[in-house]
Design a protein around this motif. Sequence first.
Motif, PDB file in Angstrom:
ATOM      1  N   GLY A  83       8.323   7.470   1.592  1.00  0.00           N
ATOM      2  CA  GLY A  83       8.742   8.457   2.572  1.00  0.00           C
ATOM      3  C   GLY A  83       9.903   7.985   3.417  1.00  0.00           C
ATOM      4  O   GLY A  83      10.387   6.856   3.294  1.00  0.00           O
ATOM      5  N   VAL A  84      10.337   8.838   4.306  1.00  0.00           N
ATOM      6  CA  VAL A  84      11.509   8.561   5.132  1.00  0.00           C
ATOM      7  C   VAL A  84      11.266   7.370   6.056  1.00  0.00           C
ATOM      8  O   VAL A  84      12.128   6.517   6.236  1.00  0.00           O
ATOM      9  CB  VAL A  84      11.885   9.806   5.956  1.00  0.00           C
ATOM     10  N   PHE A  85      10.075   7.291   6.635  1.00  0.00           N
ATOM     11  CA  PHE A  85       9.794   6.253   7.621  1.00  0.00           C
ATOM     12  C   PHE A  85       8.824   5.195   7.109  1.00  0.00           C
ATOM     13  O   PHE A  85       8.411   4.317   7.860  1.00  0.00           O
ATOM     14  CB  PHE A  85       9.222   6.894   8.895  1.00  0.00           C
ATOM     15  N   GLY A  86       8.435   5.262   5.853  1.00  0.00           N
ATOM     16  CA  GLY A  86       7.476   4.311   5.311  1.00  0.00           C
ATOM     17  C   GLY A  86       8.135   3.079   4.722  1.00  0.00           C
ATOM     18  O   GLY A  86       9.354   2.991   4.581  1.00  0.00           O
ATOM     19  N   LYS A  87       7.298   2.118   4.364  1.00  0.00           N
ATOM     20  CA  LYS A  87       7.755   0.891   3.718  1.00  0.00           C
ATOM     21  C   LYS A  87       7.106   0.811   2.345  1.00  0.00           C
ATOM     22  O   LYS A  87       5.877   0.827   2.233  1.00  0.00           O
ATOM     23  CB  LYS A  87       7.391  -0.335   4.560  1.00  0.00           C
ATOM     24  N   PRO A  88       7.896   0.714   1.299  1.00  0.00           N
ATOM     25  CA  PRO A  88       7.341   0.799  -0.061  1.00  0.00           C
ATOM     26  C   PRO A  88       6.745  -0.513  -0.557  1.00  0.00           C
ATOM     27  O   PRO A  88       7.047  -1.601  -0.069  1.00  0.00           O
ATOM     28  CB  PRO A  88       8.557   1.196  -0.901  1.00  0.00           C
ATOM     29  N   VAL A  89       5.888  -0.375  -1.556  1.00  0.00           N
ATOM     30  CA  VAL A  89       5.330  -1.485  -2.311  1.00  0.00           C
ATOM     31  C   VAL A  89       5.703  -1.271  -3.774  1.00  0.00           C
ATOM     32  O   VAL A  89       5.621  -0.147  -4.274  1.00  0.00           O
ATOM     33  CB  VAL A  89       3.794  -1.525  -2.185  1.00  0.00           C
ATOM     34  N   TRP A  90       6.142  -2.313  -4.468  1.00  0.00           N
ATOM     35  CA  TRP A  90       6.339  -2.172  -5.916  1.00  0.00           C
ATOM     36  C   TRP A  90       5.022  -2.493  -6.607  1.00  0.00           C
ATOM     37  O   TRP A  90       4.298  -3.411  -6.224  1.00  0.00           O
ATOM     38  CB  TRP A  90       7.475  -3.068  -6.423  1.00  0.00           C
ATOM     39  N   SER A  91       4.691  -1.705  -7.629  1.00  0.00           N
ATOM     40  CA  SER A  91       3.409  -1.837  -8.321  1.00  0.00           C
ATOM     41  C   SER A  91       3.645  -1.733  -9.820  1.00  0.00           C
ATOM     42  O   SER A  91       4.146  -0.716 -10.300  1.00  0.00           O
ATOM     43  CB  SER A  91       2.442  -0.736  -7.868  1.00  0.00           C
ATOM     44  N   PHE A  92       3.271  -2.767 -10.539  1.00  0.00           N
ATOM     45  CA  PHE A  92       3.483  -2.860 -11.976  1.00  0.00           C
ATOM     46  C   PHE A  92       2.139  -2.698 -12.683  1.00  0.00           C
ATOM     47  O   PHE A  92       1.176  -3.394 -12.356  1.00  0.00           O
ATOM     48  CB  PHE A  92       4.101  -4.227 -12.298  1.00  0.00           C
ATOM     49  N   TYR A  93       2.062  -1.765 -13.623  1.00  0.00           N
ATOM     50  CA  TYR A  93       0.794  -1.558 -14.317  1.00  0.00           C
ATOM     51  C   TYR A  93       0.994  -1.495 -15.821  1.00  0.00           C
ATOM     52  O   TYR A  93       2.090  -1.215 -16.313  1.00  0.00           O
ATOM     53  CB  TYR A  93       0.080  -0.299 -13.812  1.00  0.00           C
ATOM     54  N   VAL A  94      -0.096  -1.771 -16.544  1.00  0.00           N
ATOM     55  CA  VAL A  94      -0.102  -1.783 -18.006  1.00  0.00           C
ATOM     56  C   VAL A  94      -1.320  -0.998 -18.480  1.00  0.00           C
ATOM     57  O   VAL A  94      -2.202  -0.641 -17.686  1.00  0.00           O
ATOM     58  CB  VAL A  94      -0.146  -3.225 -18.571  1.00  0.00           C
ATOM     59  N   ASN A  95      -1.392  -0.728 -19.762  1.00  0.00           N
ATOM     60  CA  ASN A  95      -2.544   0.009 -20.298  1.00  0.00           C
ATOM     61  C   ASN A  95      -3.604  -0.936 -20.857  1.00  0.00           C
ATOM     62  O   ASN A  95      -4.114  -0.765 -21.957  1.00  0.00           O
ATOM     63  CB  ASN A  95      -2.103   1.010 -21.375  1.00  0.00           C
ATOM     64  N   ARG A  96      -3.953  -1.921 -20.076  1.00  0.00           N
ATOM     65  CA  ARG A  96      -5.016  -2.856 -20.414  1.00  0.00           C
ATOM     66  C   ARG A  96      -5.846  -3.116 -19.157  1.00  0.00           C
ATOM     67  O   ARG A  96      -5.327  -3.089 -18.038  1.00  0.00           O
ATOM     68  CB  ARG A  96      -4.451  -4.178 -20.952  1.00  0.00           C
ATOM     69  N   GLY A  97      -7.145  -3.387 -19.344  1.00  0.00           N
ATOM     70  CA  GLY A  97      -8.014  -3.651 -18.210  1.00  0.00           C
ATOM     71  C   GLY A  97      -8.056  -2.465 -17.261  1.00  0.00           C
ATOM     72  O   GLY A  97      -8.175  -1.318 -17.681  1.00  0.00           O
ATOM     73  N   GLN A  98      -7.941  -2.758 -15.969  1.00  0.00           N
ATOM     74  CA  GLN A  98      -7.923  -1.696 -14.963  1.00  0.00           C
ATOM     75  C   GLN A  98      -6.507  -1.346 -14.515  1.00  0.00           C
ATOM     76  O   GLN A  98      -6.298  -0.812 -13.429  1.00  0.00           O
ATOM     77  CB  GLN A  98      -8.795  -2.090 -13.775  1.00  0.00           C
ATOM     78  N   GLY A  99      -5.546  -1.658 -15.381  1.00  0.00           N
ATOM     79  CA  GLY A  99      -4.202  -1.119 -15.195  1.00  0.00           C
ATOM     80  C   GLY A  99      -3.276  -1.970 -14.357  1.00  0.00           C
ATOM     81  O   GLY A  99      -2.279  -2.481 -14.863  1.00  0.00           O
ATOM     82  N   LEU A 100      -3.572  -2.122 -13.082  1.00  0.00           N
ATOM     83  CA  LEU A 100      -2.623  -2.775 -12.185  1.00  0.00           C
ATOM     84  C   LEU A 100      -2.482  -4.256 -12.519  1.00  0.00           C
ATOM     85  O   LEU A 100      -3.461  -5.006 -12.515  1.00  0.00           O
ATOM     86  CB  LEU A 100      -3.054  -2.615 -10.729  1.00  0.00           C
ATOM     87  N   ALA A 101      -1.267  -4.668 -12.826  1.00  0.00           N
ATOM     88  CA  ALA A 101      -1.008  -6.047 -13.250  1.00  0.00           C
ATOM     89  C   ALA A 101      -0.395  -6.883 -12.149  1.00  0.00           C
ATOM     90  O   ALA A 101      -0.567  -8.108 -12.127  1.00  0.00           O
ATOM     91  CB  ALA A 101      -0.086  -6.051 -14.471  1.00  0.00           C
ATOM     92  N   SER A 102       0.362  -6.258 -11.230  1.00  0.00           N
ATOM     93  CA  SER A 102       0.998  -7.002 -10.156  1.00  0.00           C
ATOM     94  C   SER A 102       1.545  -6.024  -9.125  1.00  0.00           C
ATOM     95  O   SER A 102       1.844  -4.873  -9.450  1.00  0.00           O
ATOM     96  CB  SER A 102       2.133  -7.881 -10.705  1.00  0.00           C
TER      97      SER A 102
END
Length: 305
Positions: A83-102
């Motif tokens: 958003g305009v005033f928010g601070k982002p997070v980068w999120s890397f996911y894959v199609n293994r396990g529960q998805g989120l890798a980093s």
Amino acid sequence: MGAALLALVGYVAINSSSPFQNAVSTDVPSSHYSVVPTLGHGHHAKKSADEEETELFDERRRFIVRDFDSRSTFSNFLPGVAGVFGKPVWSFYVNRGQGLASFGLASKDFPIMEFNTANKAYQVTPYVGFRTFVQGVRGGHKSKEDGVSFLMEPFSPLNSKVEGVEDESKPDRTMFVGTNEMEILEVDDVHGVTTKVNYFVMPEEDFAALVRRTTITNTGDDDLTLSALDGLAKVEPTGGRLQWGLKNIGRTLEGWMGVYHANDDLGLPFYRMSTEPSDTASVKIEKAGHYCISFMDGSDDLLPI
């Protein structure tokens, strides 16, 4: 770097006294969801099983990947937009396990969960990423002596389907990819348990935040008493550019790491390095940190982490 928030699930235990209704959930306000209304005010003809199997998008316009963990490997990022005033997070996911890798802040040099390239993430995510362990007792008088107990790990690679092989003992797993979210769903008919995990970047906050929401639902025809352990085994602290050190001097780096709790209930851990481990003559004291909270739907109390 500032602080970052990660919503994790700690230890939860409930008694599901009403089948099909009760769920274990770590909840956050979800008003940012954009639900696409269906036309015809609910008068659509019921879709056949074949039509549902060939659908590419759900009612919220999220892309559907059925049996995602048995498909050819793929990876992606959630959009780094808050958003305009928010601070982002980068999120890397894959199609293994529960998805989120980093995931992390700014770049892969500032991880909250250690970054691995895709080829390694496919291998390690099911084991060192987010995991869920469920112990349940079905029927009886809510005791192991009277009921039937079981142990299960949703999204475990041990229960992945083999593409092209029909096996009703394996759970059905589906991934949904939205504009600012990734969700995975497992329907386990053997144990009568459905597990749903949703990840999204929290927008419009003055801190960077990734939210994980886990829901466990009893889909059996009798009562279910369960306890669940869910979350991430390791969170990286704040301490400068850590990626190089994690890959090359990981054990040495642990000497600077610390976890500092904000209260006596162990519900708000604060992860930071004592100093930045840089090869310079000056010493920089690290004051910022990463932190996480966990709570149940409908409760203001923080769970221990």
